[in-house]
Design a protein around this motif. Sequence first.
Motif, PDB file in Angstrom:
ATOM      1  N   PHE A 165       0.835  -1.201   0.000  1.00  0.00           N
ATOM      2  CA  PHE A 165       0.000   0.000   0.000  1.00  0.00           C
ATOM      3  C   PHE A 165       0.869   1.250   0.000  1.00  0.00           C
ATOM      4  N   TRP A 166       1.865   1.286   0.878  1.00  0.00           N
ATOM      5  CA  TRP A 166       2.734   2.468   0.956  1.00  0.00           C
ATOM      6  C   TRP A 166       3.555   2.637  -0.311  1.00  0.00           C
ATOM      7  N   LEU A 167       4.019   1.538  -0.893  1.00  0.00           N
ATOM      8  CA  LEU A 167       4.760   1.649  -2.155  1.00  0.00           C
ATOM      9  C   LEU A 167       3.874   2.219  -3.261  1.00  0.00           C
ATOM     10  N   ALA A 168       2.649   1.751  -3.344  1.00  0.00           N
ATOM     11  CA  ALA A 168       1.728   2.271  -4.360  1.00  0.00           C
ATOM     12  C   ALA A 168       1.443   3.747  -4.122  1.00  0.00           C
ATOM     13  N   LEU A 169       1.293   4.130  -2.866  1.00  0.00           N
ATOM     14  CA  LEU A 169       1.039   5.530  -2.531  1.00  0.00           C
ATOM     15  C   LEU A 169       2.243   6.404  -2.896  1.00  0.00           C
ATOM     16  N   ILE A 170       3.439   5.942  -2.605  1.00  0.00           N
ATOM     17  CA  ILE A 170       4.657   6.689  -2.951  1.00  0.00           C
ATOM     18  C   ILE A 170       4.790   6.789  -4.469  1.00  0.00           C
ATOM     19  N   GLY A 171       4.585   5.674  -5.171  1.00  0.00           N
ATOM     20  CA  GLY A 171       4.662   5.684  -6.637  1.00  0.00           C
ATOM     21  C   GLY A 171       3.649   6.636  -7.244  1.00  0.00           C
ATOM     22  N   GLY A 172       2.434   6.612  -6.736  1.00  0.00           N
ATOM     23  CA  GLY A 172       1.403   7.533  -7.227  1.00  0.00           C
ATOM     24  C   GLY A 172       1.765   8.976  -6.953  1.00  0.00           C
ATOM     25  N   PHE A 183      10.325  12.039 -12.407  1.00  0.00           N
ATOM     26  CA  PHE A 183       9.318  11.709 -11.391  1.00  0.00           C
ATOM     27  C   PHE A 183       8.287  10.721 -11.933  1.00  0.00           C
ATOM     28  N   LEU A 184       7.839  10.949 -13.154  1.00  0.00           N
ATOM     29  CA  LEU A 184       6.836  10.084 -13.758  1.00  0.00           C
ATOM     30  C   LEU A 184       7.340   8.642 -13.875  1.00  0.00           C
ATOM     31  N   PHE A 185       8.524   8.471 -14.428  1.00  0.00           N
ATOM     32  CA  PHE A 185       9.057   7.121 -14.600  1.00  0.00           C
ATOM     33  C   PHE A 185       9.479   6.493 -13.272  1.00  0.00           C
ATOM     34  N   SER A 186       9.941   7.306 -12.332  1.00  0.00           N
ATOM     35  CA  SER A 186      10.276   6.765 -11.004  1.00  0.00           C
ATOM     36  C   SER A 186       9.023   6.224 -10.320  1.00  0.00           C
ATOM     37  N   GLY A 187       7.952   6.969 -10.376  1.00  0.00           N
ATOM     38  CA  GLY A 187       6.696   6.511  -9.784  1.00  0.00           C
ATOM     39  C   GLY A 187       6.179   5.254 -10.449  1.00  0.00           C
ATOM     40  N   LEU A 188       6.244   5.237 -11.775  1.00  0.00           N
ATOM     41  CA  LEU A 188       5.808   4.064 -12.527  1.00  0.00           C
ATOM     42  C   LEU A 188       6.666   2.851 -12.177  1.00  0.00           C
ATOM     43  N   LEU A 189       7.963   3.051 -12.047  1.00  0.00           N
ATOM     44  CA  LEU A 189       8.882   1.965 -11.693  1.00  0.00           C
ATOM     45  C   LEU A 189       8.580   1.414 -10.304  1.00  0.00           C
ATOM     46  N   VAL A 190       8.333   2.291  -9.350  1.00  0.00           N
ATOM     47  CA  VAL A 190       8.007   1.850  -7.984  1.00  0.00           C
ATOM     48  C   VAL A 190       6.735   1.015  -7.999  1.00  0.00           C
ATOM     49  N   ILE A 191       5.720   1.469  -8.703  1.00  0.00           N
ATOM     50  CA  ILE A 191       4.454   0.728  -8.760  1.00  0.00           C
ATOM     51  C   ILE A 191       4.642  -0.615  -9.463  1.00  0.00           C
ATOM     52  N   LEU A 192       5.368  -0.635 -10.574  1.00  0.00           N
ATOM     53  CA  LEU A 192       5.597  -1.885 -11.294  1.00  0.00           C
ATOM     54  C   LEU A 192       6.396  -2.883 -10.468  1.00  0.00           C
TER      55      LEU A 192
END
Length: 159
Positions: free
Chosen positions: A86-93, A132-141
Motif C-alpha cells: 500500500f505504501w509503495l503504491a502511494l509513494i509511486g502515485g 518523477f513520472l518514470f520513477s513513480g511508474l517503476l516503484v508501482i511496477l
Amino acid sequence: MKFSEQIKKLRRDQGLTQEELAAKIHVTRQVVSNWENDKNLPDLETLIVISQTFQLSLDQLILGGTEMTDKLINDASETKRAKFNFWLALIGGGLMVIGFICFLIKANSVEYVDKQGFLHENFYLLPIGYLFLFSGLLVILVSGVSYLFKQHKLRKSQN
C-alpha cells in the motif's frame, strides 16, 4: 498435537458438545466441527476466547502444534506485506503526480527574452517531470511484480 485434536480433547474433557462449545465462544457448531475435522483454524480473536473459556494460556493452546503458530506468523507477515505494498503504491502515485505537476507548470509558464537577449525558459521541468513520472511508474511496477511473485510462490507452497 494438532489443533484439531487439541480442541476436541479440551471439549471432551470439559464434557461439552460441539453446540455447547460453539455457544460459549460465540461461533456456530459447524465452525467447531470444521476445527475438529482439521478443515480450518480459528482467527486470533477466537483463539483468545477459547483460551479464556478453557482457562489456558495462548502458549498452551497454540504451541500444542506448529500449524497454528505457522498460521499466525503467515497472517502477520501477509498483513505487513499488504501495508508495505500500500505504501509503495502511494509513494509511486505521489511521484507520478509530481511529474504531471512539472508538466503542467512547464505548459503554463511563459518563455521570454529579456533586454540583454537571454532566453528565460523552464526547460529543466521536462526532464524532472519525466524523472518523477518514470520513477513513480517503476516503484508501482516493482511492487506489483513483487506482490505477484510472492502470491505465486505462496500458491506453489500450498500445493
